[in-house]
Design a protein around this motif. Structure first.
Motif, PDB file in Angstrom:
ATOM      1  N   ALA A  39       0.828  -1.059  -0.207  1.00 16.82           N
ATOM      2  CA  ALA A  39       0.053  -0.261   0.373  1.00 16.82           C
ATOM      3  C   ALA A  39       0.839   1.215  -0.144  1.00 16.82           C
ATOM      4  CB  ALA A  39      -0.931   0.079   1.336  1.00 16.82           C
ATOM      5  N   SER A  40       2.209   1.256   0.515  1.00 13.14           N
ATOM      6  CA  SER A  40       2.909   2.523   0.436  1.00 13.14           C
ATOM      7  C   SER A  40       3.107   2.904  -1.073  1.00 13.14           C
ATOM      8  CB  SER A  40       4.330   2.254   1.238  1.00 13.14           C
ATOM      9  OG  SER A  40       5.170   0.878   0.944  1.00 13.14           O
ATOM     10  N   SER A  41       3.242   1.521  -1.478  1.00 15.58           N
ATOM     11  CA  SER A  41       3.253   1.972  -3.145  1.00 15.58           C
ATOM     12  C   SER A  41       2.566   2.774  -3.785  1.00 15.58           C
ATOM     13  CB  SER A  41       4.206   0.844  -4.482  1.00 15.58           C
ATOM     14  OG  SER A  41       5.664   0.565  -3.657  1.00 15.58           O
ATOM     15  N   GLY A  42       1.566   2.874  -3.428  1.00 14.52           N
ATOM     16  CA  GLY A  42       0.296   3.784  -4.034  1.00 14.52           C
ATOM     17  C   GLY A  42       0.283   4.728  -3.411  1.00 14.52           C
ATOM     18  N   ARG A  43      -0.069   4.590  -1.632  1.00 13.75           N
ATOM     19  CA  ARG A  43       0.415   6.323  -1.272  1.00 13.75           C
ATOM     20  C   ARG A  43       1.708   7.001  -2.277  1.00 13.75           C
ATOM     21  NH1 ARG A  43      -0.569   2.725   3.909  1.00 13.75           N
ATOM     22  NH2 ARG A  43       1.712   3.049   4.229  1.00 13.75           N
ATOM     23  N   SER A  44       2.281   6.409  -2.334  1.00 15.80           N
ATOM     24  CA  SER A  44       3.580   7.656  -3.155  1.00 15.80           C
ATOM     25  C   SER A  44       3.548   8.071  -4.119  1.00 15.80           C
ATOM     26  CB  SER A  44       4.990   6.238  -2.710  1.00 15.80           C
ATOM     27  OG  SER A  44       4.801   5.873  -4.225  1.00 15.80           O
ATOM     28  N   GLY A  51       2.828  11.881  -4.837  1.00 11.99           N
ATOM     29  CA  GLY A  51       4.116  12.124  -5.889  1.00 11.99           C
ATOM     30  C   GLY A  51       2.931  13.147  -6.368  1.00 11.99           C
ATOM     31  N   SER A  52       1.796  12.693  -7.179  1.00  9.11           N
ATOM     32  CA  SER A  52       1.332  13.409  -8.381  1.00  9.11           C
ATOM     33  C   SER A  52       0.829  14.844  -7.593  1.00  9.11           C
ATOM     34  CB  SER A  52      -0.331  12.941  -8.264  1.00  9.11           C
ATOM     35  OG  SER A  52       0.230  11.249  -8.813  1.00  9.11           O
ATOM     36  N   ILE A  53       0.283  14.933  -5.860  1.00  8.75           N
ATOM     37  CA  ILE A  53       0.283  16.092  -5.293  1.00  8.75           C
ATOM     38  C   ILE A  53       1.742  16.722  -5.211  1.00  8.75           C
ATOM     39  CG2 ILE A  53      -0.679  17.351  -3.014  1.00  8.75           C
ATOM     40  CD1 ILE A  53      -2.576  14.243  -2.913  1.00  8.75           C
ATOM     41  N   GLY A  54       2.695  15.981  -5.079  1.00 13.13           N
ATOM     42  CA  GLY A  54       3.617  16.462  -4.112  1.00 13.13           C
ATOM     43  C   GLY A  54       4.001  17.949  -5.701  1.00 13.13           C
ATOM     44  N   ALA A  72      -4.295   4.120  -7.793  1.00 14.94           N
ATOM     45  CA  ALA A  72      -2.420   3.874  -7.376  1.00 14.94           C
ATOM     46  C   ALA A  72      -2.247   3.101  -7.244  1.00 14.94           C
ATOM     47  CB  ALA A  72      -2.378   4.838  -6.185  1.00 14.94           C
ATOM     48  N   ARG A  73      -2.493   1.636  -6.594  1.00 13.38           N
ATOM     49  CA  ARG A  73      -1.684   0.814  -6.644  1.00 13.38           C
ATOM     50  C   ARG A  73      -1.214  -0.057  -7.628  1.00 13.38           C
ATOM     51  NH1 ARG A  73      -4.964   0.171  -1.485  1.00 13.38           N
ATOM     52  NH2 ARG A  73      -6.837  -0.832  -2.959  1.00 13.38           N
ATOM     53  N   ARG A  74      -2.610   0.077  -8.370  1.00 11.11           N
ATOM     54  CA  ARG A  74      -2.565  -0.553  -9.688  1.00 11.11           C
ATOM     55  C   ARG A  74      -0.932   0.124 -10.521  1.00 11.11           C
ATOM     56  NH1 ARG A  74      -6.672  -2.844 -12.501  1.00 11.11           N
ATOM     57  NH2 ARG A  74      -6.716  -1.173 -14.533  1.00 11.11           N
ATOM     58  N   ILE A  75      -1.095   1.637 -10.283  1.00 13.48           N
ATOM     59  CA  ILE A  75      -0.328   1.910 -11.279  1.00 13.48           C
ATOM     60  C   ILE A  75       0.599   2.059 -10.854  1.00 13.48           C
ATOM     61  CG2 ILE A  75       0.888   4.601 -11.840  1.00 13.48           C
ATOM     62  CD1 ILE A  75      -1.908   5.617 -12.031  1.00 13.48           C
ATOM     63  N   ALA A  76       0.807   1.720  -9.126  1.00 13.03           N
ATOM     64  CA  ALA A  76       2.430   1.266  -8.408  1.00 13.03           C
ATOM     65  C   ALA A  76       2.981  -0.285  -9.128  1.00 13.03           C
ATOM     66  CB  ALA A  76       2.403   1.594  -7.086  1.00 13.03           C
ATOM     67  N   GLU A  77       1.277  -0.550  -9.100  1.00 17.22           N
ATOM     68  CA  GLU A  77       2.416  -2.356  -9.754  1.00 17.22           C
ATOM     69  C   GLU A  77       2.434  -2.569 -11.204  1.00 17.22           C
ATOM     70  OE1 GLU A  77      -1.191  -4.860  -8.885  1.00 17.22           O
ATOM     71  OE2 GLU A  77      -0.935  -4.600  -7.224  1.00 17.22           O
ATOM     72  N   LEU A  78       2.847  -1.455 -11.533  1.00 14.00           N
ATOM     73  CA  LEU A  78       2.656  -1.248 -13.232  1.00 14.00           C
ATOM     74  C   LEU A  78       4.386  -0.953 -13.566  1.00 14.00           C
ATOM     75  CD1 LEU A  78       1.330  -0.435 -16.676  1.00 14.00           C
ATOM     76  CD2 LEU A  78       3.007   0.290 -15.871  1.00 14.00           C
ATOM     77  N   LEU A  79       4.752  -0.068 -12.378  1.00 11.75           N
ATOM     78  CA  LEU A  79       5.693   1.154 -12.517  1.00 11.75           C
ATOM     79  C   LEU A  79       6.607   0.673 -11.981  1.00 11.75           C
ATOM     80  CD1 LEU A  79       4.281   5.191 -11.335  1.00 11.75           C
ATOM     81  CD2 LEU A  79       4.945   3.526 -13.650  1.00 11.75           C
ATOM     82  N   GLY A  80       6.115  -0.782 -10.440  1.00  8.84           N
ATOM     83  CA  GLY A  80       7.316  -1.125  -9.879  1.00  8.84           C
ATOM     84  C   GLY A  80       7.666  -2.359 -10.642  1.00  8.84           C
ATOM     85  N   ALA A  81       7.207  -2.830 -11.882  1.00 11.37           N
ATOM     86  CA  ALA A  81       7.006  -4.468 -11.892  1.00 11.37           C
ATOM     87  C   ALA A  81       8.718  -4.674 -12.382  1.00 11.37           C
ATOM     88  CB  ALA A  81       6.405  -4.319 -13.452  1.00 11.37           C
ATOM     89  N   PRO A  82       9.086  -5.775 -12.336  1.00  9.69           N
ATOM     90  CA  PRO A  82      10.567  -6.679 -12.334  1.00  9.69           C
ATOM     91  C   PRO A  82      10.956  -6.218 -14.037  1.00  9.69           C
ATOM     92  CG  PRO A  82       9.533  -8.210 -11.582  1.00  9.69           C
ATOM     93  CD  PRO A  82       8.292  -7.018 -11.262  1.00  9.69           C
ATOM     94  N   ALA A  83      12.772  -5.593 -13.851  1.00  4.85           N
ATOM     95  CA  ALA A  83      12.763  -5.361 -15.519  1.00  4.85           C
ATOM     96  C   ALA A  83      12.951  -7.061 -15.805  1.00  4.85           C
ATOM     97  CB  ALA A  83      14.084  -4.738 -15.800  1.00  4.85           C
ATOM     98  N   ALA A  84      12.581  -7.147 -17.481  1.00  3.98           N
ATOM     99  CA  ALA A  84      12.771  -8.872 -17.704  1.00  3.98           C
ATOM    100  C   ALA A  84      14.336  -8.842 -18.070  1.00  3.98           C
ATOM    101  CB  ALA A  84      12.359  -8.598 -19.564  1.00  3.98           C
ATOM    102  N   VAL A  85      15.527  -8.422 -17.917  1.00  2.00           N
ATOM    103  CA  VAL A  85      17.267  -8.988 -18.137  1.00  2.00           C
ATOM    104  C   VAL A  85      18.098  -7.220 -17.338  1.00  2.00           C
ATOM    105  CG1 VAL A  85      16.318  -9.130 -20.955  1.00  2.00           C
ATOM    106  CG2 VAL A  85      17.065  -7.165 -20.334  1.00  2.00           C
ATOM    107  N   GLY A  86      18.540  -7.511 -16.902  1.00  2.00           N
ATOM    108  CA  GLY A  86      19.418  -6.875 -16.903  1.00  2.00           C
ATOM    109  C   GLY A  86      19.976  -5.647 -17.695  1.00  2.00           C
TER     110      GLY A  86
END
Length: 562
Positions: free
Chosen positions: A3-8, A12-15, A308-322
């Protein structure tokens, strides 16, 4: 995703637009204070008329009332302007962040998500999060209005003021509690809606295939099921919103009725004047708006937290390659060395591609071809083994550097909604002559057949072109890029045999001295290759010229001619 990622995402959108949000809060606050003063000034006007009967004093207070109306009107217009700008800018900011994440060379954000779901996140969810930049100033201004109203009522009557001050916190807490089901059901609604959009996008993209297979009924049933799930989730969320709105009205109405009752009893006991009673009743009626706005803001925040949680999940998705740490190669000869590659269906593939060679690869199992191509394109890091370019592991390079050196043109490469010329030159320098690439891919025939030639605008994904025309334009685009190493996957499956033979000759001529790998089972393309590798069972089982493999390898004949 926590949930903290969603809060960020929310903070962030407000800040990012705190200046505009702050200014909107001040303006909305001014508007609300002006609204509070209206019933107070009306009460003063009434008391002045009843007590003194002085026309000059009465006109003076009416003029003050008029100025108050002008003040609150200007404040609202300025506040709404700043709040809406912050809203749409936050929406745009999130869309750009999502686009950058989806287009990041390391990939990974799109994994496990349908295209329609990604569109839903980049539109509906970003809009819901951006809207908090409009809701937050309104909510803060509503709180300020309640405070000023309480002070005004305290000046009129201490019991009325205390009733407002002590009664508002429990009312706000009840509104917050009633908003929690909306947050849960709003998230489910967005998930189901995204799935329905994804299914619809897939069906539209594959409509020709579906019609060819006569699979329309199955496709309709699939979408109907997904759409029904989405409708059910939407109805549940809507019922929650309706229940919330009705409950907020009941709570607010009860609170205001108590205020009016207390004020009426005080007036009956001559503890407050007629003007003060009018002011108290007006303030009680005015309180409907800030209390309703607080309910609306709470509902918007509940929906924004889910989005926001759905957006955070997408933005925080792990990279497919190094990421890779090696500097980009300054010179690429084009020699590829694949050693003990284990990825997907590959079980230890070894292969050497000489610099400047035209190599054909025939895969008995299409899964082997896809696994190899994903490693060559740096879309996935191999589970074991390595791919080396001129002796350097491809995984050591950043994905964008690796792809500049080794370009993999996928079989299902899409065209953009633009002119043919723009599509072919998309990856080529602006000054490059596109004529040789068009001729080698026989896309010059496509250009000649179009009304506006190379300036003809094609529809999204090239739907206004035939399958063969799309393939030739896509092949011309890959050839025009002129990478040091070009890997083609089934580039001629939709063209006729005569054109395919011409493309084979043109490919051989144009790519002379440049490393080229063609993954295909086309005899015409394999015939012009220097060597051909047969991949069977996840590894290379034969490597020779096409004519020799046809003569000596039954398995090769089965795959190529069977």
């Amino acid at each position: 995703m926590t949930a903290s990622s969603g809060r960020s995402v929310l903070t962030g959108s407000i800040g990012a637009f705190r200046g505009r949000v702050g200014l909107a809060t001040l303006c909305f606050g001014g508007h609300q204070i002006g609204e509070v003063l209206v019933p107070v000034l009306v009460g003063v006007v009434i008391d002045t008329a009843l007590r003194t009967g002085d026309p000059a004093a009465l006109l003076g207070w009416l003029a003050v009332l008029g100025l108050d109306f002008a003040f609150l009107s200007v404040c609202y217009r300025l506040g709404a302007r700043q709040a809406w700008i912050a809203d749409v800018c936050a929406d745009q900011r999130l869309r750009l962040l999502i686009a950058r994440r989806l287009l990041a060379p390391a990939g990974g954000a799109e994994r496990g998500r349908l295209p329609g779901e990604l569109v839903s996140i980049a539109t509906s969810d970003t809009k819901r999060v951006g809207l908090i930049n409009f809701g937050l100033p309104l909510g803060l201004a509503a709180l300020a209005a309640l405070l000023v109203a309480a002070v005004a009522l305290l000046r009129i009557s201490v019991p009325l003021g205390l009733l407002i001050l002590l009664g508002t916190p429990p009312v706000l807490y009840l509104i917050h509690l009633f908003g929690r089901p909306i947050e849960r059901r709003s998230e489910a609604e967005q998930e189901r809606a995204a799935q329905a959009a994804g299914t619809a996008t897939d069906l539209v993209a594959g409509i020709r295939v579906l019609k060819g297979l006569r699979a329309e009924p199955a496709a309709v049933r699939r979408y109907a099921r997904t759409s029904a799930d989405s409708l059910a989730a939407t109805l549940r969320a809507t019922r929650s919103q309706a229940w919330f709105s009705g409950t907020v009205l009941i709570v607010n109405g009860t609170f205001l009725a108590v205020i009016a009752l207390v004020g009426g009893r005080l007036a009956a006991a001559d503890q407050i004047s007629t003007g003060q009673l009018v002011a108290a009743v007006g303030l009680a009626q005015f309180l409907v708006d800030p209390l309703q706005e607080l309910g609306w803001v709470n509902e918007r925040f509940a929906q924004a937290r889910a989005s926001a949680r759905r957006i955070a999940e997408l933005l925080g998705a792990p990279a497919a390659v190094g990421a890779g740490s090696a500097p980009p190669p300054t010179r690429v000869d084009g020699a590829l060395h694949v050693a003990d590659l284990r990825h997907g269906s590959l079980t230890g593939l070894d292969l050497d591609v000489r610099a400047g060679e035209l190599l054909g690869i025939v895969a008995a199992d299409p899964a082997d071809a896809l696994a190899l191509l994903s490693c060559l394109a740096r879309e996935a890091d191999p589970e074991h083994g390595s791919v080396r370019l001129d002796g350097v592991p491809l995984a050591d390079y950043a994905p964008e550097s690796a792809r500049e050196a080794v370009l993999v043109a996928a079989h299902d490469a899409e065209l953009f909604a633009d002119t043919v010329r723009a599509n072919v030159g998309a990856a080529a320098p602006a000054e490059r002559d596109l004529t040789p690439a068009l001729a080698a891919a026989r896309a010059d025939q496509v250009v000649d057949a179009l009304a506006d030639g190379a300036d003809t605008v094609v529809a999204e994904r090239g739907r206004t072109l035939s399958g063969g025309q799309r393939q030739r334009v896509a092949l011309a685009r890959a050839l025009a890029a002129d990478p040091p190493v070009l890997v083609l996957h089934d580039p001629t499956t939709a063209v006729d045999s005569v054109t395919e033979a011409e493309i084979a000759t043109g490919l051989r001529t144009l790519r002379h001295g440049r490393t080229t790998v063609v993954v295909t089972s086309s005899p015409a393309l394999l015939a012009v290759a220097d060597r051909v590798a047969l991949v069977d069972g996840g590894r290379v089982t034969a490597l020779d010229r096409h004519d020799r493999l046809l003569a000596d390898r039954a398995r090769y004949r089965d795959v190529v001619l069977g």
